[in-house]
Design a protein around this motif. Structure first.
Motif, PDB file in Angstrom:
ATOM      1  N   MET A   1       7.767   6.759 -16.610  1.00  0.00           N
ATOM      2  CA  MET A   1       6.746   6.710 -15.580  1.00  0.00           C
ATOM      3  C   MET A   1       5.911   5.454 -15.792  1.00  0.00           C
ATOM      4  O   MET A   1       5.670   5.043 -16.919  1.00  0.00           O
ATOM      5  N   ILE A   2       5.461   4.869 -14.698  1.00  0.00           N
ATOM      6  CA  ILE A   2       4.600   3.684 -14.731  1.00  0.00           C
ATOM      7  C   ILE A   2       3.196   4.090 -14.283  1.00  0.00           C
ATOM      8  O   ILE A   2       3.035   4.708 -13.225  1.00  0.00           O
ATOM      9  N   THR A   3       2.213   3.766 -15.106  1.00  0.00           N
ATOM     10  CA  THR A   3       0.817   3.998 -14.756  1.00  0.00           C
ATOM     11  C   THR A   3       0.196   2.659 -14.374  1.00  0.00           C
ATOM     12  O   THR A   3       0.354   1.671 -15.089  1.00  0.00           O
ATOM     13  N   HIS A   4      -0.477   2.658 -13.229  1.00  0.00           N
ATOM     14  CA  HIS A   4      -1.127   1.464 -12.669  1.00  0.00           C
ATOM     15  C   HIS A   4      -2.610   1.792 -12.537  1.00  0.00           C
ATOM     16  O   HIS A   4      -2.981   2.712 -11.804  1.00  0.00           O
ATOM     17  N   ILE A   5      -3.445   1.072 -13.294  1.00  0.00           N
ATOM     18  CA  ILE A   5      -4.888   1.310 -13.281  1.00  0.00           C
ATOM     19  C   ILE A   5      -5.587   0.042 -12.799  1.00  0.00           C
ATOM     20  O   ILE A   5      -5.284  -1.052 -13.276  1.00  0.00           O
ATOM     21  N   VAL A   6      -6.504   0.203 -11.855  1.00  0.00           N
ATOM     22  CA  VAL A   6      -7.281  -0.930 -11.346  1.00  0.00           C
ATOM     23  C   VAL A   6      -8.758  -0.547 -11.358  1.00  0.00           C
ATOM     24  O   VAL A   6      -9.125   0.558 -10.949  1.00  0.00           O
ATOM     25  N   PHE A   7      -9.579  -1.457 -11.840  1.00  0.00           N
ATOM     26  CA  PHE A   7     -11.029  -1.298 -11.789  1.00  0.00           C
ATOM     27  C   PHE A   7     -11.573  -2.283 -10.774  1.00  0.00           C
ATOM     28  O   PHE A   7     -11.177  -3.457 -10.771  1.00  0.00           O
ATOM     29  N   PHE A   8     -12.476  -1.809  -9.924  1.00  0.00           N
ATOM     30  CA  PHE A   8     -13.052  -2.632  -8.865  1.00  0.00           C
ATOM     31  C   PHE A   8     -14.561  -2.760  -9.042  1.00  0.00           C
ATOM     32  O   PHE A   8     -15.247  -1.761  -9.242  1.00  0.00           O
ATOM     33  N   ILE A  32       2.200   7.719   0.901  1.00  0.00           N
ATOM     34  CA  ILE A  32       3.138   6.757   0.313  1.00  0.00           C
ATOM     35  C   ILE A  32       4.077   7.550  -0.585  1.00  0.00           C
ATOM     36  O   ILE A  32       3.661   8.071  -1.625  1.00  0.00           O
ATOM     37  N   GLU A  33       5.333   7.629  -0.203  1.00  0.00           N
ATOM     38  CA  GLU A  33       6.306   8.468  -0.910  1.00  0.00           C
ATOM     39  C   GLU A  33       6.393   8.153  -2.402  1.00  0.00           C
ATOM     40  O   GLU A  33       6.482   9.054  -3.233  1.00  0.00           O
ATOM     41  N   GLN A  34       6.351   6.899  -2.750  1.00  0.00           N
ATOM     42  CA  GLN A  34       6.518   6.491  -4.141  1.00  0.00           C
ATOM     43  C   GLN A  34       5.311   6.819  -5.025  1.00  0.00           C
ATOM     44  O   GLN A  34       5.426   6.861  -6.248  1.00  0.00           O
ATOM     45  N   LEU A  35       4.176   7.069  -4.412  1.00  0.00           N
ATOM     46  CA  LEU A  35       2.937   7.345  -5.138  1.00  0.00           C
ATOM     47  C   LEU A  35       2.952   8.801  -5.611  1.00  0.00           C
ATOM     48  O   LEU A  35       2.752   9.722  -4.823  1.00  0.00           O
ATOM     49  N   LYS A  36       3.191   9.014  -6.906  1.00  0.00           N
ATOM     50  CA  LYS A  36       3.343  10.365  -7.462  1.00  0.00           C
ATOM     51  C   LYS A  36       2.021  10.990  -7.882  1.00  0.00           C
ATOM     52  O   LYS A  36       1.912  12.201  -7.977  1.00  0.00           O
ATOM     53  N   TYR A  37       1.030  10.159  -8.175  1.00  0.00           N
ATOM     54  CA  TYR A  37      -0.257  10.655  -8.660  1.00  0.00           C
ATOM     55  C   TYR A  37      -1.322   9.632  -8.300  1.00  0.00           C
ATOM     56  O   TYR A  37      -1.084   8.428  -8.418  1.00  0.00           O
ATOM     57  N   ILE A  38      -2.471  10.107  -7.873  1.00  0.00           N
ATOM     58  CA  ILE A  38      -3.600   9.212  -7.615  1.00  0.00           C
ATOM     59  C   ILE A  38      -4.889   9.900  -8.033  1.00  0.00           C
ATOM     60  O   ILE A  38      -5.085  11.098  -7.787  1.00  0.00           O
ATOM     61  N   ASP A  60       7.348   6.627 -10.538  1.00  0.00           N
ATOM     62  CA  ASP A  60       8.523   6.948 -11.343  1.00  0.00           C
ATOM     63  C   ASP A  60       9.163   5.719 -11.972  1.00  0.00           C
ATOM     64  O   ASP A  60       9.817   5.824 -13.005  1.00  0.00           O
ATOM     65  N   SER A  61       8.995   4.549 -11.355  1.00  0.00           N
ATOM     66  CA  SER A  61       9.679   3.345 -11.832  1.00  0.00           C
ATOM     67  C   SER A  61       8.938   2.097 -11.379  1.00  0.00           C
ATOM     68  O   SER A  61       8.072   2.158 -10.489  1.00  0.00           O
TER      69      SER A  61
END
Length: 95
Positions: A1-8, A32-38, A60-61
């Motif tokens: 799994m890939i985790t993407h974190i952004v701070f604004f 967004i189908e690819q977005l598994k968790y937000i 997932d990838s």
């Protein structure tokens, strides 16, 4: 799994403006189908080193993260963020 974190950090970090932008981010959920968790968090400390909003997403990838980046829903969010964002930082990692 890939985790993407952004701070604004926002140009206008009044509570009302921060909440509007947090909701723009939350509104991606289920679109967004690819977005598994937000998860979207709003800063509660407000220190000199704080950012205003944190966005945590999972995919997932790397291919799914790439697809998210160009998805029309995400592109609309980017348009909004380009208007309201002073700065941002991101970290992407395998989890």
């Amino acid at each position: 799994m890939i985790t993407h974190i952004v701070f604004f950090k926002l140009k206008d970090n009044s509570p009302e403006k921060v909440e509007v932008t947090a909701q723009v981010l939350r509104d991606m959920e289920g679109k967004i189908e690819q977005l598994k968790y937000i998860e979207v968090g709003v800063d509660i400390v407000h220190s000199a080193r704080s950012y205003d909003i944190a966005l945590i997403t999972k995919f997932d990838s790397m291919a799914d993260l790439d697809a998210y980046q160009v998805h029309p829903v995400h592109q609309k969010v980017i348009e909004h963020m380009n208007e309201v964002r002073e700065s941002s930082v991101a970290v992407d990692f395998e989890s």
